[in-house]
Design a protein around this motif. Structure first.
Motif, PDB file in Angstrom:
ATOM      1  N   MET A  92       1.467   4.152  -3.015  1.00 40.92           N
ATOM      2  CA  MET A  92       1.282   5.569  -2.717  1.00 40.92           C
ATOM      3  C   MET A  92       2.555   6.364  -3.003  1.00 40.92           C
ATOM      4  O   MET A  92       2.511   7.427  -3.647  1.00 40.92           O
ATOM      5  N   LEU A 136      -4.058   5.235  -0.198  1.00 36.24           N
ATOM      6  CA  LEU A 136      -4.766   5.671   1.003  1.00 36.24           C
ATOM      7  C   LEU A 136      -5.851   4.681   1.413  1.00 36.24           C
ATOM      8  O   LEU A 136      -6.725   5.011   2.209  1.00 36.24           O
ATOM      9  N   GLN A 163       0.837  -1.201   0.000  1.00 28.75           N
ATOM     10  CA  GLN A 163       0.000   0.000   0.000  1.00 28.75           C
ATOM     11  C   GLN A 163       0.874   1.254   0.000  1.00 28.75           C
ATOM     12  O   GLN A 163       0.661   2.183  -0.780  1.00 28.75           O
ATOM     13  N   LEU A 164       1.879   1.253   0.873  1.00 32.79           N
ATOM     14  CA  LEU A 164       2.795   2.391   0.951  1.00 32.79           C
ATOM     15  C   LEU A 164       3.611   2.516  -0.333  1.00 32.79           C
ATOM     16  O   LEU A 164       3.888   3.630  -0.800  1.00 32.79           O
ATOM     17  N   ILE A 193      -1.648   7.569  -5.610  1.00 30.25           N
ATOM     18  CA  ILE A 193      -1.679   8.094  -4.237  1.00 30.25           C
ATOM     19  C   ILE A 193      -3.021   7.790  -3.574  1.00 30.25           C
ATOM     20  O   ILE A 193      -3.092   7.406  -2.401  1.00 30.25           O
ATOM     21  N   GLY A 196      -7.416   5.302   4.868  1.00 33.85           N
ATOM     22  CA  GLY A 196      -6.465   5.629   5.923  1.00 33.85           C
ATOM     23  C   GLY A 196      -5.042   5.478   5.420  1.00 33.85           C
ATOM     24  O   GLY A 196      -4.785   4.957   4.330  1.00 33.85           O
ATOM     25  N   LEU A 197      -4.108   5.941   6.233  1.00 30.73           N
ATOM     26  CA  LEU A 197      -2.694   5.806   5.895  1.00 30.73           C
ATOM     27  C   LEU A 197      -2.228   4.368   6.140  1.00 30.73           C
ATOM     28  O   LEU A 197      -2.867   3.619   6.898  1.00 30.73           O
ATOM     29  N   PRO A 198      -1.128   3.952   5.508  1.00 33.25           N
ATOM     30  CA  PRO A 198      -0.549   2.637   5.823  1.00 33.25           C
ATOM     31  C   PRO A 198      -0.215   2.561   7.309  1.00 33.25           C
ATOM     32  O   PRO A 198       0.049   3.585   7.949  1.00 33.25           O
ATOM     33  N   PRO A 206      -6.039   1.087   3.195  1.00 35.24           N
ATOM     34  CA  PRO A 206      -5.459  -0.093   3.850  1.00 35.24           C
ATOM     35  C   PRO A 206      -6.100  -1.397   3.386  1.00 35.24           C
ATOM     36  O   PRO A 206      -5.458  -2.448   3.401  1.00 35.24           O
ATOM     37  N   MET A 255       4.787   2.219   7.600  1.00 29.44           N
ATOM     38  CA  MET A 255       5.573   3.435   7.619  1.00 29.44           C
ATOM     39  C   MET A 255       6.574   3.411   8.779  1.00 29.44           C
ATOM     40  O   MET A 255       6.249   2.968   9.879  1.00 29.44           O
TER      41      MET A 255
END
Length: 501
Positions: free
Chosen positions: A62, A352, A58-59, A348, A240-242, A354, A254
């Motif tokens: 992005m 975002l 995922q990261l 990107i 959401g963020l990684p 997950p 991250m």
């Protein structure tokens, strides 16, 4: 300027006999569609390689979008390119992991390699490609690319293949068939299609045959488990963020990098492969756009190095320009950088989610085995392609002997214990042997051997992105790639002979 595109013709399609230049665009709905097509083209390798390297897919997706924007800005929009996950570091990561390295140490080592790549780009920008070619002629570059790929054979044999040998074999078979039988765009995403097929096949095997008793990468031991485990997918949120990396819990996401000198050395050989990839990519784009790009060669390398350093500074994957996207440009005749900015923004947005990352991370081990057995071998054979396109003469012992020793050292993962706490082995030692012994042998070799080596291939050359089956054929002159040789860079190996766009 990177922004401010002009509308090409009526904005609907390239005019007859024309192409959409990097500073032009089609209508925005069509540009968005092309951007999404670029995302699909890079998708397979960009999220497969992070999984193989033990990083967060995922990261990675992005940060590939962020890296692409950085690249386009640094080259002033002159080189339309997408930066996806690089396969050049897979061998180094495997070596670091085998020595107990953490994800933080992995990304820290790659980050330094990115800085070194950026420095090489600055060197080329001011000194020219010819200076670098003297250090890394095709025989050396091809050998390093080859040993990076073939060093990974034990990883397939010992880590992935035992997890589910029948799924692995079937997926391998399907990817090989699709890469040859499918034409055009579908042929270029054979790895992505193979992953989807393997996922579905593993689910069917679970329904028909039940759990499998085999090595489980999640537990590190042999146990009985289902091939497809989506418990993590169910629990993951849609947006959401990684996640943050938690080594104790086995969660990778991250994190800030950590630096270990021994691990950094293991990563540095990948810089040679990245230089080869980027130089060839720039020359291919130059051929398609009919725009001289030599003065941007160093800037492109610097941009890729900076992008890799930025991506890994937060725990992401290394980046490189992608040959798959060259194929999309060749088939559409649309070279607009606007489409790449759209692709970057789409990536990107994907990054975002997950939920998306969890689906990729849950890819069954047998599926990854079938993919890696093909991809790792192809990375190695890219080295042979560099040799053949530059007509490297292996009847000359100056080319044959140092390369032979270095490749065997890498494949056998042979080590040299320097101190009680530091050992050179595998890719790092193999690269040192090839590079140092080649130049030492040039010093002591008779003049006729040196002249014969120099007369056969003097250009640093590349043949696309490791892991891509749709490698663009590219030839460069013996002037270190400063002139075109006239071969078509927009040649599509999946297009029937005689057909035209």
């Amino acid at each position: 300027m990177s922004f401010g595109w002009t509308l090409h013709g009526d904005g609907k399609s390239p005019a007859p006999g024309k192409a959409v230049a990097p500073y032009e665009r089609l209508t925005w709905p069509r540009t968005v569609g092309l951007g999404i097509q670029h995302v699909v083209a890079m998708f397979g390798a960009t999220f497969v390689f992070p999984v193989i390297m033990g990083l967060n897919p995922q990261l990675a997706v992005m940060m590939s979008g962020v890296a692409t924007i950085i690249f386009l800005l640094m080259v002033n929009g002159k080189i339309p390119s997408y930066l996806g996950t690089s396969a050049a570091f897979v061998g180094g990561v495997a070596a670091v992991t085998a020595q107990g390295g953490t994800p933080q140490q992995v990304t820290g080592a790659i980050m330094i390699a990115g800085v070194v790549l950026a420095a090489c780009g600055i060197f080329i920008h001011f000194m020219g490609a010819a200076a670098l070619t003297k250090i890394m002629p095709p025989v050396v570059t091809g050998a390093v690319v080859m040993l990076i790929g073939f060093n990974l054979a034990p990883v397939v044999a010992n880590v992935y293949w035992p997890q589910d040998q029948w799924i692995a074999f079937i997926v391998m078979f399907v990817i090989i068939v699709m890469s040859v039988a499918l034409r055009g765009f579908l042929g270029r995403i054979a790895v992505f299609l193979g992953l989807a097929f393997g996922y579905a096949l593993s689910w069917i095997f679970d329904l028909v045959f039940g759990p499998i008793t085999a090595f489980n990468a999640a537990t590190g031991e042999v146990d009985t488990h289902m091939r497809v485990d989506w418990s993590g997918v169910v629990d993951a949120p849609w947006f959401g963020l990684p996640p943050a990396t938690d080594n104790a819990a086995g969660v990778v996401g991250m994190h800030l990098p950590e630096f270990n000198a021994a691990f950094i050395i293991l990563m540095l050989p990948a810089v040679i492969a990245l230089i080869a990839e980027n130089v060839g990519h720039v020359k291919a784009v130059e051929e398609m756009t009919k725009t001289p790009l030599d003065k941007y060669m160093g800037r492109a390398l610097t941009a890729d190095g900076v992008a890799t350093a930025v991506a890994t500074s937060v725990g992401g994957s290394p980046t490189t320009t992608y040959a798959e996207n060259i194929g999309v440009m060749a088939s559409t005749r649309v070279y607009s950088t606007a489409a790449y900015y759209v692709a970057a923004l789409v990536a990107i947005v994907f990054g975002l989610s997950p939920k998306f990352g969890a689906v990729i991370s849950a890819a069954p081990g047998g599926v990854l085995a079938g993919i890696t057995v093909v991809l790792y071998g192809m990375i190695g054979l890219l080295g042979a392609k560099i040799w053949t396109e530059n007509k490297v003469d292996f009847s000359n012992p100056l080319n044959m002997v140092p390369v032979a020793a270095g490749i065997i050292i890498a494949i056998g993962d042979i080590g040299l214990k320097v101190t009680e706490t530091f050992t050179l082995a595998g890719i790092a030692l193999g690269t040192i042997v090839v590079l140092v012994m080649y130049h030492f042998c040039r010093i002591i070799a008779p003049a006729e051997l040196r002249e014969a080596a120099d007369s056969a291939g003097g250009a640093l050359i590349t043949v696309g992105e490791p892991g891509s089956h749709s490698l663009e054929e590219l030839g460069l002159e013996d002037d270190h790639g400063q002139r075109r040789r006239g071969r078509r860079a927009d040649h599509d190996p999946h297009r029937p002979e005689g057909s035209r766009e």
